[in-house]
Scaffold this motif. Structure first.
Motif, mmCIF file in Angstrom:
data_model
loop_
_atom_site.group_PDB
_atom_site.id
_atom_site.type_symbol
_atom_site.label_atom_id
_atom_site.label_comp_id
_atom_site.label_asym_id
_atom_site.label_seq_id
_atom_site.Cartn_x
_atom_site.Cartn_y
_atom_site.Cartn_z
ATOM 1 N N PHE A 7 59.695 26.492 57.701
ATOM 2 C CA PHE A 7 59.529 26.787 59.030
ATOM 3 C C PHE A 7 60.955 26.558 59.751
ATOM 4 O O PHE A 7 61.712 25.749 59.293
ATOM 5 N N MET B 54 61.537 21.356 60.856
ATOM 6 C CA MET B 54 61.272 20.726 59.780
ATOM 7 C C MET B 54 59.956 20.089 59.563
ATOM 8 O O MET B 54 60.161 18.910 59.535
ATOM 9 N N TYR B 55 58.817 20.866 59.589
ATOM 10 C CA TYR B 55 57.511 20.173 59.771
ATOM 11 C C TYR B 55 57.403 19.149 58.340
ATOM 12 O O TYR B 55 57.599 19.976 57.240
ATOM 13 N N MET B 56 57.188 18.111 58.338
ATOM 14 C CA MET B 56 56.785 17.429 57.363
ATOM 15 C C MET B 56 55.779 16.230 57.758
ATOM 16 O O MET B 56 55.760 15.868 58.937
ATOM 17 N N ASP C 70 62.664 7.756 54.352
ATOM 18 C CA ASP C 70 61.805 8.309 55.337
ATOM 19 C C ASP C 70 62.229 9.582 56.162
ATOM 20 O O ASP C 70 63.526 9.773 55.992
ATOM 21 N N ILE C 71 61.371 10.360 56.610
ATOM 22 C CA ILE C 71 61.788 11.638 56.910
ATOM 23 C C ILE C 71 62.666 11.485 58.346
ATOM 24 O O ILE C 71 63.553 12.481 58.731
ATOM 25 N N ASN C 72 62.802 10.426 58.891
ATOM 26 C CA ASN C 72 63.785 10.236 60.102
ATOM 27 C C ASN C 72 64.866 9.718 59.721
ATOM 28 O O ASN C 72 65.739 9.519 60.615
ATOM 29 N N GLU C 73 65.089 9.393 58.434
ATOM 30 C CA GLU C 73 66.503 8.933 57.951
ATOM 31 C C GLU C 73 67.419 9.875 57.404
ATOM 32 O O GLU C 73 68.277 9.513 56.736
ATOM 33 N N VAL C 74 67.006 11.086 57.342
ATOM 34 C CA VAL C 74 67.818 12.005 56.827
ATOM 35 C C VAL C 74 68.313 13.347 57.660
ATOM 36 O O VAL C 74 67.710 13.235 58.993
ATOM 37 N N SER C 75 69.282 13.975 57.458
ATOM 38 C CA SER C 75 69.731 14.909 58.449
ATOM 39 C C SER C 75 68.962 16.294 58.443
ATOM 40 O O SER C 75 67.966 16.403 57.622
ATOM 41 N N GLY C 76 69.208 17.069 59.499
ATOM 42 C CA GLY C 76 68.319 18.156 59.609
ATOM 43 C C GLY C 76 68.669 19.111 58.593
ATOM 44 O O GLY C 76 67.476 19.754 57.981
ATOM 45 N N LEU D 152 66.793 17.824 55.526
ATOM 46 C CA LEU D 152 65.279 17.929 55.896
ATOM 47 C C LEU D 152 65.008 19.264 55.267
ATOM 48 O O LEU D 152 63.747 19.686 54.895
ATOM 49 N N GLU E 4 64.585 10.518 67.601
ATOM 50 C CA GLU E 4 64.508 10.824 66.220
ATOM 51 C C GLU E 4 62.950 11.744 66.181
ATOM 52 O O GLU E 4 62.225 11.606 66.946
ATOM 53 N N ARG E 5 63.085 12.294 65.213
ATOM 54 C CA ARG E 5 62.101 13.462 65.019
ATOM 55 C C ARG E 5 60.651 12.668 64.802
ATOM 56 O O ARG E 5 59.577 13.061 65.319
ATOM 57 N N PHE E 6 60.623 11.685 64.150
ATOM 58 C CA PHE E 6 59.558 10.976 63.817
ATOM 59 C C PHE E 6 59.584 9.580 63.708
ATOM 60 O O PHE E 6 60.859 9.004 63.584
ATOM 61 N N LYS E 7 58.843 8.587 64.178
ATOM 62 C CA LYS E 7 59.001 7.354 64.095
ATOM 63 C C LYS E 7 58.420 6.459 63.064
ATOM 64 O O LYS E 7 58.698 5.337 63.233
ATOM 65 N N ARG E 8 57.394 6.935 62.443
ATOM 66 C CA ARG E 8 56.781 6.144 61.773
ATOM 67 C C ARG E 8 57.268 6.042 60.043
ATOM 68 O O ARG E 8 57.792 6.828 59.813
ATOM 69 N N LYS E 9 56.995 4.948 59.491
ATOM 70 C CA LYS E 9 57.612 4.919 58.232
ATOM 71 C C LYS E 9 56.506 5.036 57.061
ATOM 72 O O LYS E 9 55.390 4.245 57.314
ATOM 73 N N SER E 10 57.030 5.532 56.129
ATOM 74 C CA SER E 10 55.951 5.641 54.987
ATOM 75 C C SER E 10 56.012 4.262 54.064
ATOM 76 O O SER E 10 57.103 3.756 54.040
ATOM 77 N N GLU F 166 50.676 18.136 61.896
ATOM 78 C CA GLU F 166 50.520 17.936 60.477
ATOM 79 C C GLU F 166 49.377 18.989 59.977
ATOM 80 O O GLU F 166 49.345 19.128 58.871
ATOM 81 N N LEU G 185 50.201 22.408 59.540
ATOM 82 C CA LEU G 185 51.216 22.557 58.344
ATOM 83 C C LEU G 185 50.422 22.274 57.164
ATOM 84 O O LEU G 185 50.955 23.041 56.125
#
Lengths: 256, 724
Positions: free
Chosen positions: A92, A95-97, A144-150, A153, B322-328, B622, B625
């Motif tokens: 998409f 970058m839905y994850m 985590d997915i917030n730790e990588v670039s677009g 991702l 940030e796109r998301f804020k929670r941590k796995s 989610e 998705l």
């Protein structure tokens, strides 16, 4: 070439406030194995709706969609979900994850859920890592997915779409949220997948992206008004410029 | 009148005494003196007392809390103890009989007054017209149980204490201590308040989440408003105004509903006491205003984030850059759990605050149910018998007429036990009998003097009375005392006290401290070899019988029926029934437990539905998705349901771990208010507290969350296109 996807007389109508909105009108379409099809057209022409209808993400109002020999309208929601899980891949624009999973876990999640997958969790993870390595993001698996670039991702999204070795990948403006450099990286990866035999159907606004595809469909008001066959891209710079020039000329003719 | 007025005369002569009034009480020996609907009554244990409407020195109130100024001839009022366990209506006719002398009386309803309030050993009190009192005085059998309350208004109570010390059978109770009469009612009220508090906390938590989620749902609109230049204050005031209107409307509806509901709850705990109701409306209004203020505070804190968000962050549904804020936290690849279970656990640990609060609420709800169950069971358990001076045995004869002779002449206890043994033999039951009796005597320690109840067990060995500290008396000159009695005398274990029994004063060494509900926790337990001397202040829970050969429950019931026939009385019961009758709280707590079960079902459903609905709304992207990549509805629904089930199971584990310590703590706290009691171990019904109650919680959670999770079906795979 075998036909992977075929649409016959496909119509999609939304009813909003008792008014009928015919988004797709009598569309006929055939996608063969190994094709890389771009769908272009002005905003609101029905590109994304076409992608959702042929991929089984949305039900058609009329007509037929035959995927891999199966009429999707005859499948119930569960069977359709299984087809999407095992035989299709999705990318998409956003970058839905899943935010509670790491990048690698997001990638292997569809494989873990697939009943066709007989691997152990460790083997699936190994395969996920191999895909990440192939797309050059092997270092971010546990992030985590917030730790990588677009760009990273979106490549992770490509990995996820590939994890169950689908017959076709549907991409809805996969480079729409990326800068030019990341966009090129992502398209090159899709090209590599296509060169390896995976069929790709991609909605895009970007002629540079469409120029890398073997066929370009042009939609206006829910109807395919033109098709340009560019042939497979051999990834040489000169050829890309020629293809872009050729495509832009054709798009001008279509009213782009 | 056959009463001695010496005490009143001396009181009137004291300096600072400006008022002395005497309320005389005739005794009516047994419930069998009353006939109701053609049958002799057997619903109360104790002796009934009369009060004349000419001697109402305290205020008496009827059921509607109106003052009762007098009683018509041929009519009577009673306290709740008189009508317990029978269905009586105002206007019903009772017959009072002493042999062939009969008096027909019309029942006028319940009266409430502190001195005749319902408590563990409360006797029935009846308010008559003065003329009818004369009939009772003329025809009743004996006056051994007759007594009187003398009401004194005085500036200096010490002088009264000194004066009363001279009188063997009199004791002083300051006005403040009268409130102790309401302890059982107060306990019910406290429990009701505790439940209300838990409910309020639960509702506020749910409310805060609802506001938070509702506002987060509208971040996109907030972003648009910010983007077009609307300032933060204006945006926040929009939401605050919206919630102000909603909360005011809600508070008004709640206030209107609280009036009948509040009265209903007050009625349930004020059967015996008059609660001030005049300011209820004002308190209700103030509470409603406080609720509105609290909602506004929630709204203010929830909208505070609007200040921190840039327009584009808000448009991105509140994600800050940030796109998301929670941590796995967990790894799917290295987990062996089924994927749905993994996803649920992962969601749980990724949002510990949200699921933690849900777990805490579930735990509280479950604990309230199981605590009530334990308390209700304990308050009718045989383990409590010793706190009422009754041995844990197989049967108790609590018909006063059966053992009244022991109070007329102490030595008669021997005859009572002998006739019991003969009766048992006659009806073919092998067993032995015993009695625990108490009389009030003067006890001295140094310069301290107190009139304390001294108890002795005869016949059966009362092994169950155990010392909390030290030992129970092993020799004739040893005594054990309750903590309150020790305090009265400023004594401690090892000290010597003088007890005057009849004309003889002996020294006793205090060897231990024990717990008791009797006489408000003031008591002394003596060695069985000590012989008491009768006086007008006595206590006993009746004759205790232990059957030989440890028969099963069915056989015990059979034996009890035989004893009832043999002594022609229905007042024979098991230890458990005796404790239940004595506490009178077990049934109340059982009702509270059933109410808690209903409340738990409602609160759990409310939490599950509201929270799950909020989660679905927040996780719409989610879910879409997952559907897009081919995850079936059943997996998504299972994942959403399991998250709540994990909370419920966790709540179950926590509540199981803390249940018994919490039950013991609550039981000992409640008991300490009634008497001088420590170290009670609560009983529990394993099936109920470890299976039925948890299953109710888990069952409601599964059903509620599953039904709500079905809503995820309305989210389509193609909705990914419309998610920002």
């Amino acid at each position: 070439m075998n036909t992977v996807l075929q649409a016959k007389g496909l119509c999609k109508t939304y009813v909003v406030n008792k008014r009928q909105n015919n988004v797709l009108k009598n569309i006929d379409l055939t996608v063969s194995e190994g094709d890389m099809v771009a769908v272009m057209g002005p905003s609101g022409s029905g590109k994304s709706t076409l992608l959702y209808c042929v991929s089984g993400m949305d039900r058609v109002t009329a007509g037929e969609v035959i995927f891999n020999g199966k009429e999707t309208a005859s499948l119930n929601d569960k069977e359709l979900a299984r087809v999407r899980l095992d035989e299709m891949g999705f990318i998409f624009q956003q970058m839905y994850m899943m935010k509670n999973l790491s990048v690698l876990d997001n990638i292997i999640f569809p494989a873990v859920k697939s009943k066709n997958n007989k691997e152990t969790r460790a083997q699936t993870e190994e395969r996920g890592r191999a895909l990440m390595k192939r797309l050059g993001i092997e270092d971010v698996g546990s992030n985590d997915i917030n730790e990588v670039s677009g760009g990273q991702l979106q490549r992770a999204c490509i990995c996820r779409s590939m994890i169950n070795s689908p017959k076709i990948i549907f991409a809805d403006e996969p480079t729409g949220a990326l800068n030019r450099s990341s966009s090129d990286e992502v398209m090159n990866e899709l090209l590599k997948l296509n060169n390896d035999g995976t069929t790709v159907m991609c909605v895009t606004h970007d002629p540079k992206v469409a120029a890398k595809c073997s066929r370009v469909l042009y939609l206006v008001d829910g109807s395919i008004v033109g098709e340009k066959v560019l042939g497979h891209f051999d990834s040489e710079e000169k050829s890309l410029r020629d293809r872009e020039r050729e495509l832009n000329g054709w798009l001008m003719e279509q009213g782009w | 009148m056959p009463y001695d007025c010496e005490l009143e005369d001396e009181l009137k002569a004291l300096d600072g005494v400006d008022y002395v009034g005497t309320e005389h009480h005739y005794c009516i020996e047994s419930s069998k003196n009353f006939t109701y609907k053609g049958s002799k009554m057997d619903n109360f244990i104790d002796i009934a007392y009369t009060i004349s409407d000419e001697e109402m020195y305290l205020k008496f109130y009827d059921e509607e809390n109106n003052t009762v100024d007098g009683v018509e001839k041929g009519c009577f009022y009673s306290n709740a103890a008189f009508i317990q366990d029978i269905d009586v209506s105002k206007g019903d006719i009772f017959e009072l009989s002493f042999d062939d002398n009969k008096l027909s009386l019309k029942y006028m309803g319940v009266i409430k007054c502190p001195t005749i309030a319902h408590e563990a050993t409360a006797s029935p009190y009846l308010l008559f017209d003065a003329e009818d009192i004369k009939f009772i005085g003329e025809h009743k059998k004996n006056d051994i149980f007759d007594d009187k309350d003398v009401f004194v208004n005085a500036a200096d109570t010490e002088k009264i204490d000194k004066l009363v010390e001279k009188y063997e059978n009199a004791y002083v109770m300051p006005r403040d201590e009268i409130k102790e009469y309401f302890l059982f009612d107060m306990v019910a009220a406290y429990i009701m308040m505790m439940i209300s508090a838990v409910l309020m906390v639960t509702v506020f938590v749910v409310l805060r989440f609802t506001i938070m989620f509702t506002i987060s749902e509208e971040y996109r609109e907030i972003g648009v408003m910010k983007a077009v230049g609307v300032d933060n204050g204006s945006i926040r005031s929009l939401y605050i105004a919206k919630y102000l209107v909603i909360s005011i409307v809600g508070a008004l509806i709640g206030y209107a509903a609280s009036l009948p509901l509040g009265s209903m709850m007050l009625d349930s705990v004020s059967q015996n006491m008059v609660l001030e109701c005049g300011s209820n409306a004002l308190i209700g209004l103030l509470s409603s205003a406080a609720v509105v203020a609290l909602i506004m505070l929630f709204c203010y804190t929830c909208t505070r984030r609007v200040n921190k968000l840039s327009p584009i962050d808000a448009v991105r549904n509140g994600e800050t850059g940030e796109r998301f804020k929670r941590k796995s936290l967990l790894r799917l690849g290295s987990s062996r759990l089924p994927s749905n279970v993994f996803m649920s656990i992962n969601d749980f640990v990724s949002a510990p605050k949200q699921f933690g609060i849900i777990t805490v609420i579930f735990t509280l709800c479950l604990l309230m149910m199981t605590l009530m169950s334990n308390l209700a069971l304990t308050l009718k358990s045989e383990n409590m018998a010793w706190l009422f001076g009754a041995a844990e045995c197989d049967a108790h004869i609590y018909d006063t007429t059966y053992f009244v002779d022991a109070f007329v002449d102490y030595d008669n206890y021997k005859d009572i036990l002998a006739k019991t043994d003969i009766m048992l033999e006659d009806i073919g039951i092998e067993g032995e009998s015993g009695m625990t009796m108490g009389f009030r005597y003067e006890v001295d320690h140094g310069d301290k003097t107190a009139n304390e109840f001294c108890y002795v067990s005869k016949g059966l060995k009362n092994d169950l009375v155990t010392a909390d500290e030290g030992t129970m008396p092993q020799k004739r000159d040893e005594v054990a005392m309750t903590g309150y009695a020790l305090d009265d005398l400023d004594a401690e274990i090892g000290d010597r006290v003088s007890i005057t029994i009849g004309d003889k004063t002996d020294e006793y060494i205090i060897t231990g401290k024990y717990s008791s509900f009797l006489n408000g926790g003031h008591g002394i337990f003596m060695h069985p070899d000590v012989d008491l001397v009768e006086n007008n202040n006595f206590q006993s829970m009746g004759v205790n019988i232990k059957f030989d050969g440890d028969p099963d429950d069915e056989t015990k019931d059979e034996y009890i029926e035989k004893i009832k026939k043999a002594i022609d009385s229905e007042k024979v019961c098991t230890t458990s029934e005796l404790v239940k009758t004595a506490t009178q709280m077990s049934d109340t707590l059982n009702s509270v437990k059933q109410m808690m079960m209903m409340i738990t079902v409602i609160v759990t459903l409310m939490i599950v539905i509201l929270m799950e609905r909020s989660f679905i709304s927040k996780e719409k992207g989610e879910i879409a998705l997952m559907k897009a990549v081919g995850i079936p509805n059943s997996s998504i629904i299972a994942q959403h349901t399991l998250r709540f089930v994990i909370s419920a199971v966790l709540a179950l584990i926590i509540s199981t771990a803390v249940l018994m310590p919490a039950s013991n703590a609550v039981m000992n706290f409640v008991s300490s208010m009634i008497g001088d009691v420590t170290g009670i171990k609560c009983n529990y019904d394993p099936l109920e507290v470890f299976f039925i109650c948890p299953m109710i919680l888990v069952g409601v959670t599964v059903i509620g969350s599953w039904l709500t999770a079905l809503y995820t079906k309305t989210i389509k795979a193609s909705d990914t296109a419309s998610i920002e």
